[in-house]
Design a protein around this motif. Structure first.
Motif, short mmCIF file in Angstrom:
data_model
loop_
_atom_site.label_atom_id
_atom_site.label_comp_id
_atom_site.label_asym_id
_atom_site.label_seq_id
_atom_site.Cartn_x
_atom_site.Cartn_y
_atom_site.Cartn_z
N TYR A 227 -0.18 -3.66 7.59
CA TYR A 227 -1.09 -4.36 6.67
C TYR A 227 -1.88 -5.41 7.46
CZ TYR A 227 -2.54 -6.82 2.37
OH TYR A 227 -3.26 -7.41 1.35
N ASN A 228 -3.16 -5.57 7.10
CA ASN A 228 -4.03 -6.42 7.90
C ASN A 228 -3.79 -7.92 7.73
OD1 ASN A 228 -5.08 -6.83 5.37
ND2 ASN A 228 -7.06 -5.88 5.77
N ARG A 229 -2.92 -8.31 6.82
CA ARG A 229 -2.54 -9.71 6.67
C ARG A 229 -1.12 -9.89 7.21
NH1 ARG A 229 -4.34 -11.57 0.54
NH2 ARG A 229 -6.33 -12.50 1.14
N ASN A 230 -0.85 -11.05 7.73
CA ASN A 230 0.48 -11.32 8.28
C ASN A 230 1.41 -11.76 7.15
OD1 ASN A 230 2.63 -11.66 9.96
ND2 ASN A 230 1.90 -13.59 10.86
N THR A 231 1.91 -10.78 6.41
CA THR A 231 2.80 -11.08 5.29
C THR A 231 4.27 -11.10 5.71
OG1 THR A 231 2.74 -8.72 4.74
CG2 THR A 231 1.27 -10.17 3.49
N ASN A 232 4.55 -10.80 6.98
CA ASN A 232 5.93 -10.83 7.49
C ASN A 232 6.03 -11.63 8.78
OD1 ASN A 232 5.79 -7.47 6.52
ND2 ASN A 232 7.04 -8.97 5.44
N PRO A 233 5.63 -12.89 8.75
CA PRO A 233 5.66 -13.69 9.99
C PRO A 233 7.07 -13.93 10.53
CG PRO A 233 5.23 -15.09 8.08
CD PRO A 233 5.14 -13.67 7.60
N LEU A 234 8.07 -13.96 9.65
CA LEU A 234 9.45 -14.22 10.09
C LEU A 234 10.19 -12.93 10.43
CD1 LEU A 234 10.34 -16.95 7.44
CD2 LEU A 234 9.63 -17.29 9.82
#
Length: 503
Positions: A227-234
């Protein structure tokens, strides 16, 4: 001429009544159609007029029971307008799935989804009907001697002729869809849990399976899946984590998806009696400690499955999963402990509120990262960007939840594995549709993750290799039951190894 004048009040009554039904109910099934050409417009206009004519037939014959009609019809009218509001505003299909989702959900949920727009719509329709009946208080409603009676017979016949020509041509449109979907739901066989009679056992020791059941999380909104957004930074920084992005379920609402996920019921099953075996019943027989910690109201369709666990905790049971006051998912971890007796096998199931609408209620203010966000429960007043931003913020919250849980599990001495599986996905504007409980492919690709401890990795290197090998495979939610029994090395109970992601 004098005879015609006698029937004019009756004609006016039924003409006006059908206009009310058309405006507040029937047209809702047509307003979202992409009519296209002039021919398309004419076809749908003819379809609408035939449907309305058939309705006139049934209503006229019903109105022969004058006193019963004046009591029952307003109730049915208000019920139908309540559904038509959602069809008007969200282009939802009133089918057996929606009837099941509504009927198997606690009453407090129904209250929580109300918006002032919905209340105004129902009040307006009710007031219009009340005013109409008052204006026609002295009108003769109907008579078998009236020419309208014979016209009504043709109306009723129109329904059967059209349905015979094209099946479900009328049955999928309001208000018919409300009736026929309810009949299908009432006749739909329910899952009956089978007793595990086999002498099940395992030679496994010191295994802890943590099953996290998500809600409304679609795989393609995880940055782990591209996905083009960083929805899983951790989670993207966690080792021993594998994401499966090609999981399929045909069930797009919890009351149907969860009973399938947590039993041996296949998505392709054609069994008439809907018998199935609870995952926890098998594990109990093998002396696993089974526990359920849930942050959702229990629904009838999976209540017995939950109660097949030896330990049950339902958090915040008096607030529904669409309430502004509903507890956030992190409270689940307050009831979860890694302290266990040595060598004991255990499965812990955490049932999340996840990314269920209303999105803002699922997170705390510090997770409002993507902006602008939604500001109303009425989807028609919101922009697509606001809705997706708020939905993606719930994915950020999930990322944080799973990360905290993983860090906690790292402190355990057990051979620990975590499986996260959402019950279904979510439609986010595709074909003008939103939320779930409707037939759309966007809601049929739930997110799934697997994390394993270093202890687990050292003891089961072949299982880890198999996980990595299969992560690009297309699988169905059938995998869960068989994978967990495979993990637990369950013996003397027949399950399908080929469906296991560890086989």
């Amino acid at each position: 001429m004098e005879k015609i004048k006698l029937w004019i009040p009756e004609i006016k009554f039924h003409l006006g009544l059908n206009i009310l039904i058309a405006v507040f109910i029937t047209i809702a099934s047509y307003v979202h159609f992409p009519f296209g050409s002039l021919k398309g417009n004419l076809v749908y206009l003819a379809h609408f007029l035939l449907l309305q004519f058939s309705l006139f037939g049934f209503i006229y014959i019903f109105s022969l029971l004058n006193k019963v009609f004046k009591i029952v019809f307003p109730i049915l009218f208000i019920l139908a307008t309540s559904f038509s509001f959602w069809v008007y505003t969200q282009d939802l299909t009133i089918g057996v799935g929606m009837i099941q989702a509504i009927s198997e959900t606690n009453s407090d949920i129904a209250i929580d989804v109300l918006s002032y727009q919905f209340v105004l719509f129902v009040l307006l329709s009710s007031f219009s009907l009340l005013l109409f009946f008052r204006l026609h208080k002295k009108s003769r409603v109907s008579s078998i001697k009236s020419p309208l009676f014979f016209l009504a017979i043709f109306g009723v016949l129109t329904f059967f002729v059209v349905e015979n020509y094209k099946y479900d041509a009328f049955k999928n449109r309001l208000p018919y869809s409300l009736y026929f979907a309810s009949v299908k739901y009432a006749n739909k066989p329910k899952i009956k849990l089978k007793e595990v009679k086999e002498q099940v056992f395992t030679k496994e020791e010191n295994l802890h399976i943590v099953l996290v059941v998500g809600e409304s999380v679609r795989a393609d909104h995880l940055s782990l899946n591209g996905y083009n957004r960083n929805t899983n930074p951790l989670l993207s920084k966690q080792k021993n984590l594998i994401s499966f992005k090609k999981v399929y379920t045909p069930f797009t609402f919890t009351s149907q998806s969860l009973p399938q996920i947590l039993t041996d019921k296949s998505i392709d099953s054609k069994q008439s009696h809907q018998e199935a075996t609870s995952l926890y019943s098998v594990l109990n027989k093998a002396s696993f400690k089974t526990e359920w910690i849930g942050n959702q109201s229990i629904e009838r369709s999976y209540k017995d499955i939950i109660y097949s666990n030896t330990s049950k905790i339902i958090i915040d049971k008096f607030h529904s999963f669409q309430s502004f006051k509903k507890q956030k998912d992190l409270v689940l971890l307050d009831h979860f402990s890694i302290e266990d007796s040595k060598l004991e096998n255990r499965i812990s199931t955490l049932h999340m509120i996840g990314s269920h609408w209303y999105y803002n209620s699922r997170i705390t203010s510090d997770f409002q990262y993507f902006k602008p966000i939604i500001s109303s429960k009425y989807i028609g007043s919101l922009t697509k960007d606001e809705l997706i931003n708020s939905y993606d913020n719930t994915i950020l919250y999930l990322d944080n939840f799973l990360n905290i849980l993983i860090e906690k599990l790292k402190q355990s001495s057990k051979n620990t594995i975590l499986i996260y599986l959402s019950d279904h996905g979510e439609t986010l504007g595709e074909d003008g549709k939103w939320l779930h409980a409707q037939r759309h492919k966007a809601a049929r690709n739930p997110a799934m993750l697997v994390w394993f401890s270093n202890n687990f990795k050292e003891k089961y290197p072949l299982k880890i290799n198999q996980l990595k090998f299969k992560k690009q495979d297309s699988i169905t939610t059938d995998f869960l039951f068989h994978s967990i029994l495979d993990l637990g090395k369950i013996e003397n109970y027949k399950f399908e190894n080929k469906k296991s992601i560890f086989d």
